[in-house]
Design a protein around this motif. Structure first.
Motif, short mmCIF file in Angstrom:
data_model
loop_
_atom_site.label_atom_id
_atom_site.label_comp_id
_atom_site.label_asym_id
_atom_site.label_seq_id
_atom_site.Cartn_x
_atom_site.Cartn_y
_atom_site.Cartn_z
N GLU A 223 -8.48 64.69 -78.69
CA GLU A 223 -8.00 64.76 -77.44
C GLU A 223 -6.49 65.27 -77.36
O GLU A 223 -5.74 64.68 -76.75
N GLN A 224 -6.21 66.25 -78.10
CA GLN A 224 -4.84 66.67 -78.26
C GLN A 224 -4.60 68.00 -78.00
O GLN A 224 -5.10 68.79 -78.34
N ARG A 225 -3.76 67.98 -77.04
CA ARG A 225 -3.22 69.53 -76.62
C ARG A 225 -2.76 70.15 -77.73
O ARG A 225 -1.93 69.61 -78.50
N VAL A 226 -3.20 71.22 -77.85
CA VAL A 226 -2.64 72.13 -78.93
C VAL A 226 -1.41 72.30 -78.93
O VAL A 226 -0.82 72.30 -80.26
N LEU A 227 -0.69 72.34 -77.97
CA LEU A 227 0.74 72.57 -77.98
C LEU A 227 1.73 71.46 -77.91
O LEU A 227 2.83 71.43 -77.69
N LYS B 107 2.62 69.38 -80.06
CA LYS B 107 3.81 69.04 -81.02
C LYS B 107 4.90 69.93 -80.53
O LYS B 107 6.10 69.58 -80.59
N CYS C 293 2.56 86.23 -76.72
CA CYS C 293 2.56 85.02 -77.64
C CYS C 293 3.91 84.19 -77.06
O CYS C 293 3.79 82.82 -76.75
N LEU D 46 3.65 81.15 -74.47
CA LEU D 46 2.91 79.95 -74.62
C LEU D 46 3.91 78.90 -75.10
O LEU D 46 3.53 77.65 -75.11
N PHE D 47 5.04 79.10 -75.68
CA PHE D 47 5.84 78.24 -76.25
C PHE D 47 7.04 77.85 -75.64
O PHE D 47 8.12 78.76 -75.44
N LEU E 128 -5.50 73.55 -73.16
CA LEU E 128 -5.65 74.11 -74.16
C LEU E 128 -5.70 72.80 -75.34
O LEU E 128 -4.58 72.31 -75.66
N ARG E 129 -6.74 72.52 -75.63
CA ARG E 129 -6.92 71.08 -76.21
C ARG E 129 -8.02 71.20 -77.40
O ARG E 129 -8.73 71.80 -77.11
N ILE E 130 -7.71 70.22 -78.38
CA ILE E 130 -8.49 69.94 -79.40
C ILE E 130 -9.44 68.65 -78.95
O ILE E 130 -8.66 67.56 -78.92
N LYS E 131 -10.56 68.87 -78.74
CA LYS E 131 -11.15 67.76 -78.36
C LYS E 131 -11.56 66.61 -79.50
O LYS E 131 -11.32 65.53 -79.32
#
Lengths: 236, 76
Positions: A25-29, A31, A138, A141-142, B66-69
């Motif tokens: 359950e970690q948002r990709v962004l 970090k 891109c 998104l950052f 935008l998530r790694i589940k």
């Protein structure tokens, strides 16, 4: 016995044997956003205004920055895949600039900007302009830790670009339409462009400039000076 | 490519040494990321890593998340 895979386990388990599901359950962004938060704090501690400038390659970001650098004591971070060309152009105006080369990378991220800010070491109260890699996709998104985003497009790129690249244009605080000196020579529908921007971003400030000729640059400088006044550091 | 790299980096940071056989992602329809592009880039980026060959499952609900589940790993 598990009815799915026939094993003896009664607890929840992956049915390919020897597999375990780890919940992230970690948002990709996450970090990048965390580092952007650090940048934001670093900037606030020094009462610095940071602006993220984005556009397609060749829209006129660097030319607009050169004009700006001649009248406003800015400190510039340049981002490109390769070469020092843009940092050198800014340095030729007498203003400090550091170059980030991303290699194969298509955008600046918070960690690159953190390092560049340390190299640049701007004085308290300064204006930092960050020229992102030329790319309408891109960079949107950052988060870099900036106060505001400026998206530059030009009359040679077509009036439909805000609709075709909504993620980028939606993120803009300011949309600059550059190369207006070329309007007589291109098919660019100003009305259609204005509508397109309104559709994706009704609150964006829209400016029209010719960075090469100087038209409209006063309006851009006015916006920049107001932004510098409006950003109040918690220190003061 | 950039987003896929971020995904792979995040997974490798959390799971550096076990073999990853599956990754479940949530890519919101309004997130500004194309799921098919992620699939394409994923295989390229994960070659020669502990994620090589992992199966990507992507949920595409409304919204911008935008998530790694979760990640499926091999148990030794």
């Amino acid at each position: 016995m598990c009815a799915t895979c026939g094993c003896g386990s009664t607890s929840d388990h992956g049915h390919g044997h020897g597999h375990e599901t780890v919940t992230l359950e970690q948002r990709v962004l996450a970090k990048n956003d965390h580092l952007a938060g650090h940048n934001r704090q670093w900037l606030a501690e020094r009462d610095l205004l940071a602006i993220n400038l984005m556009s397609s390659p060749g829209s006129g970001k660097t030319t607009l920055l050169e004009r700006t650098a001649r009248v406003v004591p800015v400190h510039v971070i340049e981002g490109d895949q390769e070469t020092l060309f843009d940092a050198e152009r800014i340095q030729a105006t007498g203003r400090p600039a550091v170059q980030i080369n991303t290699g194969a990378g298509c955008h600046l991220d918070a960690s690159m900007v953190a390092e560049a800010l340390r190299r640049l070491d701007p004085p308290v109260g300064a204006v930092v302009l960050i020229e992102n890699v030329g790319n309408l996709v891109c960079p949107a998104l950052f988060d870099l830790g900036e106060h505001a985003r400026v998206v530059i497009t030009s009359v040679t790129e077509g009036a439909d670009k805000p609709l075709k690249y909504p993620h980028m244009f939606r993120t803009a605080d300011v949309v600059v339409l550059n190369k207006i000196d070329l309007l007589p020579y291109v098919d660019f529908d100003l009305g259609r462009f204005g509508e397109a921007v309104s559709l994706v971003n009704p609150t964006a400030v829209v400016l029209r400039t010719s960075a090469t000729r100087g038209d409209g640059v006063d309006g851009w400088l006015e916006w920049l000076r107001a932004a510098r006044r409006d950003v109040v550091s918690p220190v003061h | 490519m950039a987003i896929t790299q971020s995904i792979v980096d995040a997974v490798m940071e959390k799971i550096p040494d076990r073999k990853v056989v599956g990754v479940r992602l949530e890519i919101g329809l309004a997130a500004g990321v194309v799921a098919d592009s992620v699939r394409f880039c994923f295989d390229l980026i994960t070659e020669d890593t502990n994620l090589a060959g992992a199966e990507l499952s992507i949920d595409e609900p409304p919204g911008q998340e935008l998530r790694i589940k979760s990640v499926k790993v091999e148990v030794n």
